[in-house]
Design a protein around this motif. Structure first.
Motif, PDB file in Angstrom:
ATOM      1  N   ALA A  15      68.960 -77.483   4.549  1.00  0.00           N
ATOM      2  CA  ALA A  15      70.233 -77.416   5.284  1.00  0.00           C
ATOM      3  C   ALA A  15      71.437 -77.786   4.442  1.00  0.00           C
ATOM      4  N   GLY A  16      71.218 -78.529   3.383  1.00  0.00           N
ATOM      5  CA  GLY A  16      72.354 -79.009   2.586  1.00  0.00           C
ATOM      6  C   GLY A  16      73.201 -77.890   2.021  1.00  0.00           C
ATOM      7  N   LEU A  17      72.544 -76.828   1.526  1.00  0.00           N
ATOM      8  CA  LEU A  17      73.310 -75.716   0.967  1.00  0.00           C
ATOM      9  C   LEU A  17      74.120 -75.007   2.048  1.00  0.00           C
ATOM     10  N   ASN A  18      73.532 -74.914   3.254  1.00  0.00           N
ATOM     11  CA  ASN A  18      74.269 -74.285   4.359  1.00  0.00           C
ATOM     12  C   ASN A  18      75.523 -75.086   4.713  1.00  0.00           C
ATOM     13  N   ILE A  19      75.386 -76.429   4.702  1.00  0.00           N
ATOM     14  CA  ILE A  19      76.543 -77.277   4.984  1.00  0.00           C
ATOM     15  C   ILE A  19      77.600 -77.098   3.898  1.00  0.00           C
ATOM     16  N   LEU A  20      77.140 -77.043   2.650  1.00  0.00           N
ATOM     17  CA  LEU A  20      78.070 -76.846   1.538  1.00  0.00           C
ATOM     18  C   LEU A  20      78.780 -75.509   1.654  1.00  0.00           C
ATOM     19  N   GLY A  22      79.271 -73.866   4.387  1.00  0.00           N
ATOM     20  CA  GLY A  22      80.176 -73.951   5.539  1.00  0.00           C
ATOM     21  C   GLY A  22      81.484 -74.636   5.177  1.00  0.00           C
ATOM     22  N   ILE A  23      81.405 -75.710   4.388  1.00  0.00           N
ATOM     23  CA  ILE A  23      82.618 -76.414   3.960  1.00  0.00           C
ATOM     24  C   ILE A  23      83.479 -75.510   3.087  1.00  0.00           C
ATOM     25  N   ILE A  24      82.803 -74.768   2.187  1.00  0.00           N
ATOM     26  CA  ILE A  24      83.530 -73.846   1.311  1.00  0.00           C
ATOM     27  C   ILE A  24      84.245 -72.770   2.151  1.00  0.00           C
ATOM     28  N   ILE A  25      83.520 -72.218   3.134  1.00  0.00           N
ATOM     29  CA  ILE A  25      84.115 -71.198   4.004  1.00  0.00           C
ATOM     30  C   ILE A  25      85.312 -71.765   4.754  1.00  0.00           C
ATOM     31  N   LEU A  26      85.184 -73.000   5.224  1.00  0.00           N
ATOM     32  CA  LEU A  26      86.280 -73.626   5.972  1.00  0.00           C
ATOM     33  C   LEU A  26      87.519 -73.800   5.096  1.00  0.00           C
ATOM     34  N   ILE A  27      87.329 -74.322   3.885  1.00  0.00           N
ATOM     35  CA  ILE A  27      88.476 -74.566   2.997  1.00  0.00           C
ATOM     36  C   ILE A  27      89.119 -73.256   2.565  1.00  0.00           C
ATOM     37  N   VAL A  28      88.295 -72.327   2.084  1.00  0.00           N
ATOM     38  CA  VAL A  28      88.822 -71.041   1.622  1.00  0.00           C
ATOM     39  C   VAL A  28      89.452 -70.267   2.787  1.00  0.00           C
ATOM     40  N   THR A  72      83.022 -69.567  12.236  1.00  0.00           N
ATOM     41  CA  THR A  72      82.211 -69.007  11.138  1.00  0.00           C
ATOM     42  C   THR A  72      81.627 -70.113  10.271  1.00  0.00           C
ATOM     43  N   ALA A  73      82.424 -71.129   9.954  1.00  0.00           N
ATOM     44  CA  ALA A  73      81.948 -72.248   9.133  1.00  0.00           C
ATOM     45  C   ALA A  73      80.836 -73.011   9.852  1.00  0.00           C
ATOM     46  N   LEU A  74      81.000 -73.278  11.136  1.00  0.00           N
ATOM     47  CA  LEU A  74      79.976 -74.004  11.898  1.00  0.00           C
ATOM     48  C   LEU A  74      78.688 -73.195  11.997  1.00  0.00           C
ATOM     49  N   ALA A  75      78.824 -71.884  12.193  1.00  0.00           N
ATOM     50  CA  ALA A  75      77.636 -71.035  12.266  1.00  0.00           C
ATOM     51  C   ALA A  75      76.892 -71.020  10.939  1.00  0.00           C
ATOM     52  N   THR A  76      77.636 -71.010   9.833  1.00  0.00           N
ATOM     53  CA  THR A  76      77.015 -71.036   8.506  1.00  0.00           C
ATOM     54  C   THR A  76      76.260 -72.347   8.274  1.00  0.00           C
ATOM     55  N   MET A  77      76.773 -73.438   8.827  1.00  0.00           N
ATOM     56  CA  MET A  77      76.104 -74.740   8.689  1.00  0.00           C
ATOM     57  C   MET A  77      74.845 -74.842   9.531  1.00  0.00           C
ATOM     58  N   GLY A  78      74.584 -73.839  10.364  1.00  0.00           N
ATOM     59  CA  GLY A  78      73.396 -73.850  11.196  1.00  0.00           C
ATOM     60  C   GLY A  78      73.610 -74.467  12.561  1.00  0.00           C
TER      61      GLY A  78
END
Length: 278
Positions: A15-20, A22-28, A72-78
């Motif tokens: 899950a860690g990569l998904n969270i990462l 998601g954070i990248i998607i949120l910032i960008v 989108t970011a939350l969905a990417t984080m799982g």
């Protein structure tokens, strides 16, 4: 200790990569939204759209894009976004019921922005309040009167009451009320007022004007001067005409009558005309 670090490694693998990501998607995503917002502002500015409409469009697009980026970011984080959307919807209904008046103002603000019964800098009368429009937003409309008083009118009041927009026409009519003693020479009064109107440079002579008898009461004759002036000159011409008409009639001996009661002892004298020329 080895088990702890192995757990950390497994977490990032699962899950860690998904969270990462998601954070990248949120910032960008937020950076891209900001860029889109600035580009949209420039496009609307160049298209010379109404300022209130431009501000509303930019705000609406900004909110919608930010919500899309967040989901989108939350969905990417799982994270299950369906449940989040359901919770947001439930909260939205509760908030809507609590803030129904405010939401009514927002709906009215949208109607004003798109129907444009008035725009910034127009001189209007809204819900009985008169002034120049200084700001239009989703909740209220701000007027500024000639004496620099700021009046804030809720948008629902503006939509549900008559709106008089004085900027809609080139000219605005001025009515000057006149009262003279009964028995006055109406023709002479009309000539005096006519000279005052003719001398006013900002009067719209091509639109015509009239000096008429409007009625009478116990001790006076009512007359009116009706004329037109450019909308932007309305107040200055109105005040100037009122003063000029009063001064001219006063100098000619036609004073505004005061309510009075005459008491006679014995036989009542014959009526007299105070303005009759000998």
């Amino acid at each position: 200790m080895e088990e702890f670090w192995q757990g950390v490694v497994d977490f990032f693998k699962n899950a860690g990569l998904n969270i990462l990501y998601g954070i990248i998607i949120l910032i960008v995503g937020l950076i891209i939204v900001r860029l889109i917002k600035e580009v949209l502002k420039r496009i609307l500015r160049k298209s010379k759209r109404d300022e209130a409409m431009s501000g509303f469009i930019v705000s609406l697009v900004n909110i919608v894009l930010e919500i899309i980026v967040l989901i989108t970011a939350l969905a990417t984080m799982g994270i299950n976004t369906a449940s989040i959307i359901a919770v947001i919807g439930t909260c939205g209904v509760a908030i809507g019921l609590a803030l129904k008046d405010s939401l009514g103002n927002i709906a009215s603000g949208i109607m004003i922005i798109f129907n444009k019964p008035f725009k910034k800098n127009d001189y209007v009368e809204i819900a009985g309040e008169e002034g120049r429009i200084t700001n239009i937003n989703l909740f209220n409309t701000t007027l500024k009167t000639d004496d620099d008083t700021v009046i804030i009118v809720p948008n629902s009041e503006a939509v549900n009451n008559p709106i008089i927009n004085y900027e809609g026409c080139r000219f605005r009519r001025i009515v000057v009320d006149i009262a003279v003693d009964k028995g006055s020479d109406i023709a002479e009064v009309r000539d005096i007022v006519d000279k005052v109107a003719t001398a006013e440079e900002l009067l719209a002579k091509d639109e015509g004007y009239s000096i008429v008898m409007n009625g009478q009461d116990t001790n006076s004759v009512k007359m009116q001067l009706k004329c037109f002036t450019p909308t932007e000159s309305y107040w200055s011409v109105k005040y100037r005409l009122n003063e000029a008409v009063y001064t001219a009639l006063k100098d000619a001996g036609y004073l505004t009558p005061n309510m009075q009661v005459d008491v006679y002892e014995g036989e009542r004298p014959a009526p007299r005309n105070p303005h009759k020329k000998n």
